[in-house]
Design a protein around this motif. Structure first.
Motif, short mmCIF file in Angstrom:
data_model
loop_
_atom_site.label_atom_id
_atom_site.label_comp_id
_atom_site.label_asym_id
_atom_site.label_seq_id
_atom_site.Cartn_x
_atom_site.Cartn_y
_atom_site.Cartn_z
N ILE A 56 0.91 -1.19 0.19
CA ILE A 56 0.02 0.15 0.08
C ILE A 56 0.71 1.27 -0.06
CG2 ILE A 56 -1.73 1.21 1.16
CD1 ILE A 56 -2.44 -1.14 0.09
N ARG A 70 -2.53 0.58 -4.25
CA ARG A 70 -1.75 -0.50 -4.13
C ARG A 70 -0.61 -0.46 -5.43
NH1 ARG A 70 -6.11 -4.93 -5.93
NH2 ARG A 70 -6.86 -4.03 -7.89
N ASP A 89 -7.38 3.67 -4.72
CA ASP A 89 -8.13 2.56 -3.76
C ASP A 89 -9.52 2.27 -4.52
OD1 ASP A 89 -6.30 2.47 -1.61
OD2 ASP A 89 -7.43 3.62 -0.23
N TYR A 92 -10.08 -1.10 -6.04
CA TYR A 92 -10.32 -2.35 -5.36
C TYR A 92 -11.97 -2.95 -5.55
CZ TYR A 92 -6.41 -1.31 -2.04
OH TYR A 92 -5.18 -1.02 -1.87
N ASP A 95 -12.15 -5.44 -8.09
CA ASP A 95 -11.70 -6.96 -7.81
C ASP A 95 -13.10 -7.58 -7.26
OD1 ASP A 95 -9.26 -6.07 -8.01
OD2 ASP A 95 -8.71 -5.76 -5.74
N VAL A 122 -13.33 -9.33 0.03
CA VAL A 122 -11.70 -8.76 0.35
C VAL A 122 -11.31 -8.60 1.73
CG1 VAL A 122 -12.05 -7.31 -1.95
CG2 VAL A 122 -12.79 -6.44 0.46
N ASN A 125 -7.85 -4.41 4.47
CA ASN A 125 -7.32 -3.11 3.99
C ASN A 125 -8.13 -2.48 2.98
OD1 ASN A 125 -6.18 -5.06 2.45
ND2 ASN A 125 -4.20 -4.16 2.50
N LYS A 126 -8.93 -3.57 2.30
CA LYS A 126 -9.38 -3.25 1.13
C LYS A 126 -11.07 -2.98 1.07
CE LYS A 126 -6.41 -5.85 -1.95
NZ LYS A 126 -6.21 -6.90 -2.83
N GLN A 127 -11.34 -3.03 2.42
CA GLN A 127 -12.82 -2.85 2.79
C GLN A 127 -13.20 -1.34 2.99
OE1 GLN A 127 -13.92 -5.08 6.00
NE2 GLN A 127 -13.25 -7.14 4.97
N ASN A 177 -11.30 3.23 6.20
CA ASN A 177 -11.48 3.77 4.66
C ASN A 177 -12.65 4.00 4.74
OD1 ASN A 177 -8.69 3.22 3.98
ND2 ASN A 177 -9.35 0.85 3.57
#
Length: 226
Positions: A56, A70, A89, A92, A95, A122, A125-127, A177
């Protein structure tokens, strides 16, 4: 002053000679996935600590976070310099997949349903957590449905932004986030736009390849005379 971190470790600080990167370039666009590119040299302490799709990268300007994302790609040159390409971000949401749905409710509830689906697919850290929603609809209730398996970002873009307008804004606070959906941007640039200073060129183009010189209206073809 700009500061760059990688997984929380200091990657670039202009005050530290050992923490240098070159050819740094940041690209930010409204309602689009931002980007940050830079070159790191083999003498850098974190040279071997940058991992694709995992690390990150955060960029701060005067202690304000202006980019978080990322590492997407890296390319090594002849002298082992690495050109690093990062995506913001918002990527994400590409994904994860939103399963077929049939929704009726508020804008906030619809965006929350997208986030709930995304977060379940996910790592932490991607939420995202739903923040402020100021975009409104005249009916206060929206209906959305799909029979397709669609990327989460396409649902946000097609079913919210394209139909209702507004701005998708990401922010981070206390390690969380947040995603805001705002009717108006909270940011304003005070930079003056001046030709020859920060505008290097202006082009006016007139195209003739889409001009219609003759239009022949045709009715529908007759399929069944009876």
């Amino acid at each position: 002053m700009y500061i760059v971190t990688c997984d929380g470790a200091l990657l670039y600080d202009p005050r530290v000679d050992d923490l240098k990167i070159s050819s740094a370039k940041i690209a930010l666009e409204v309602n689009k996935v931002g980007g940050f590119d830079f070159t790191i040299h083999p003498t850098h302490p974190l040279y071997g600590s940058i991992h694709k799709l995992k690390s990150i990268i955060e960029v701060y300007q005067d202690n304000v976070l202006i980019f978080r994302g990322r590492v997407l790609n890296d390319t090594m040159g002849l002298y082992k310099n690495k050109d690093i390409v990062c995506e913001g971000d918002l990527a994400y949401f590409n994904d994860t997949i939103m399963r077929p749905y049939d929704f009726s409710g508020t804008i906030s509830d619809f965006l929350q349903s997208i986030l709930t689906s995304h977060n379940a697919q996910v790592e932490a850290n991607k939420q995202f957590t739903l923040g402020n929603v100021t975009v409104t609809d005249p009916n206060d209730i929206i209906t959305r449905s799909s029979i397709e398996y669609t990327k989460s970002w396409e649902v946000i873009s097609d079913k919210l932004v394209d139909l209702l307008g507004g701005y998708i804004v990401l922010r981070r606070g206390d390690g969380v986030n947040y995603i805001d959906y705002l009717a108006d941007s909270t940011s304003q640039s005070t930079q003056a736009i001046e030709l020859g200073s920060n505008i290097l060129d202006v082009i006016k183009e007139t195209r003739g390849d889409e001009i219609v010189t003759a239009l022949i209206p045709l009715g529908a073809k007759l399929k069944d005379e009876d």
